[in-house]
Design an enzyme around this catalytic site. Structure first.
Site, mmCIF file in Angstrom:
data_model
loop_
_atom_site.group_PDB
_atom_site.id
_atom_site.type_symbol
_atom_site.label_atom_id
_atom_site.label_comp_id
_atom_site.label_asym_id
_atom_site.label_seq_id
_atom_site.Cartn_x
_atom_site.Cartn_y
_atom_site.Cartn_z
ATOM 1 N N ASP A 17 0.818 -1.218 0.000
ATOM 2 C CA ASP A 17 0.000 0.000 0.000
ATOM 3 C C ASP A 17 0.848 1.263 0.000
ATOM 4 O O ASP A 17 0.610 2.187 -0.790
ATOM 5 C CB ASP A 17 -0.948 -0.011 1.207
ATOM 6 C CG ASP A 17 -1.955 -1.146 1.145
ATOM 7 O OD1 ASP A 17 -2.360 -1.510 0.028
ATOM 8 O OD2 ASP A 17 -2.320 -1.676 2.204
ATOM 9 N N CYS A 102 -1.214 3.962 17.968
ATOM 10 C CA CYS A 102 0.006 4.215 17.196
ATOM 11 C C CYS A 102 -0.223 5.314 16.168
ATOM 12 O O CYS A 102 0.620 6.192 15.985
ATOM 13 C CB CYS A 102 0.463 2.930 16.514
ATOM 14 S SG CYS A 102 1.980 3.118 15.542
ATOM 15 N N CYS A 199 1.843 -4.804 14.938
ATOM 16 C CA CYS A 199 2.097 -5.342 13.608
ATOM 17 C C CYS A 199 3.140 -6.448 13.573
ATOM 18 O O CYS A 199 3.192 -7.211 12.623
ATOM 19 C CB CYS A 199 2.511 -4.217 12.662
ATOM 20 S SG CYS A 199 3.978 -3.335 13.191
#
Length: 365
Positions: A17, A102, A199
């Site tokens: 992305d 975050c 993540c």
């Protein structure tokens, strides 16, 4: 020479992305540089942290695009402002969303300040699937055209002050087309798996990883009528509505049906379960939420009908909003809704516009 009015820094994560975001902006005439954020230093050689692999892809994509790749280490800040707070909320039996935190504290606060003050760029861009539209001297956050990938839920903590520095080129694209374009451009990461939340932790590794920071604390699993039917190894591993991973099947005198967590008692360190998927604790009329953020000031919001999201999905619920005070709201759904999880976020919408959100404190039965 850089045209400062078109200098954008793209947060290159190593994923497809952000790579396509950089490609699009470069082709639109912007002067583009990338920046790779390292948010985790502890035990980099374990099976959880993929920062080395991500950095490899970030360098590879930057080289293909012929753009400079900057590097910043926010590991200390991530620990203090995101991970430590996540741990504290887990200990309280809540289910926080570290990805939202975050975005609020690191990507769209510290990173924007760093990019503007230390690199001299005018804009920052990420690979989020959202739209940012400037209208009547205000910046509005809108849903992506790809409703299956819309990420406005994760960005509700933004406001007009930081949105004016943001560019989101993927808000007008579908994920499948992003991957197709990346494949056509021979980007090695065209099929790289996307990540959210903490993540560097896979879903299967969450318990093992978190147990390195929060000691196991065994307790009882009891039924809604106070019968002890099992044990758990820490309330922080479980969430309201959960039905998998309880290890309490095949109990005598009970039907062979799934068990659902309907409540957690942090003081007694117990998890309460029921086999009734329509238990009142799992059907809510509304909720109370705190830590309210409105992206733009909205007149008469007290009288507005809105739609809300209680989790990352394309589904919204028609609701009414009532402000208890400037920091707390009551949301009443138009019909009974399923699981409301304290610690998660409720995000507010008017049609396609994300107007803000808050953190769920409790449900209204």
């Amino acid at each position: 020479m850089i045209n400062n009015k078109k200098f954008v820094i793209v947060a290159i994560s190593g994923g497809v992305d952000s790579a396509i975001s950089a490609y699009i902006l470069k082709n639109m005439g912007y002067y583009v540089e990338g920046i790779f954020m390292k948010n985790w230093n502890i035990d980099d050689n374990n099976n959880y942290c993929n920062s080395e692999e991500d950095f490899f892809y970030a360098k590879l994509i930057s080289s293909r695009l012929n753009i400079k790749l900057n590097f910043i280490n926010f590991s200390k800040e991530y620990w203090e402002k995101v991970f430590k707070i996540t741990l504290d909320k887990l200990k309280l039996g809540l289910t926080p969303n570290p990805d939202i935190l975050c975005n609020k504290e690191i990507k769209f606060n510290l990173l924007i300040k760093y990019v503007l003050n230390n690199i001299g760029a005018n804009y920052i861009s990420t690979g989020h699937y959202v739209k940012n539209i400037f209208f009547k001297n205000k910046n509005f956050l809108l849903k992506s055209i790809d409703k299956d990938k819309d990420q406005s839920y994760f960005l509700y903590t933004l406001n007009n002050d930081n949105l004016k520095f943001c560019l989101f080129p993927l808000g007008w694209m579908y994920k499948k087309n992003v991957r197709e374009l990346a494949k056509k451009l021979n980007f090695e990461n065209f099929d790289k798996k996307s990540s959210t939340g903490i993540c560097f932790i896979g879903e299967k590794n969450f318990r093992k990883f978190i147990s390195k920071f929060i000691p196991l604390k065994y307790g009882n699993i009891i039924t809604s009528d106070n019968i002890n039917i099992g044990t758990h190894n820490g309330i922080h591993f479980y969430t309201i509505g959960q039905r998998y991973g309880l290890n309490i099947g095949g109990i005598k005198k009970y039907l062979s049906k799934p068990w659902y967590i309907i409540d957690k008692n942090v003081i007694n360190n117990t998890i309460i379960v029921s086999q009734d998927k329509n238990h009142p604790n799992l059907l809510s009329k509304g909720l109370i939420a705190n830590s309210v953020n409105l992206i733009n000031e909205i007149k008469n919001i007290y009288r507005l009908d809105i739609e809300v999201k209680l989790r990352y999905s394309k589904n919204t619920m028609k609701s009414k909003i009532e402000f208890i005070n400037n920091n707390k709201v009551k949301i009443i759904f138009n019909k009974l809704y399923g699981i409301v999880v304290p610690g998660q976020s409720v995000v507010f919408y008017i049609n396609e516009i994300c107007i803000g959100g808050a953190i769920i404190e409790s449900n209204i039965l």
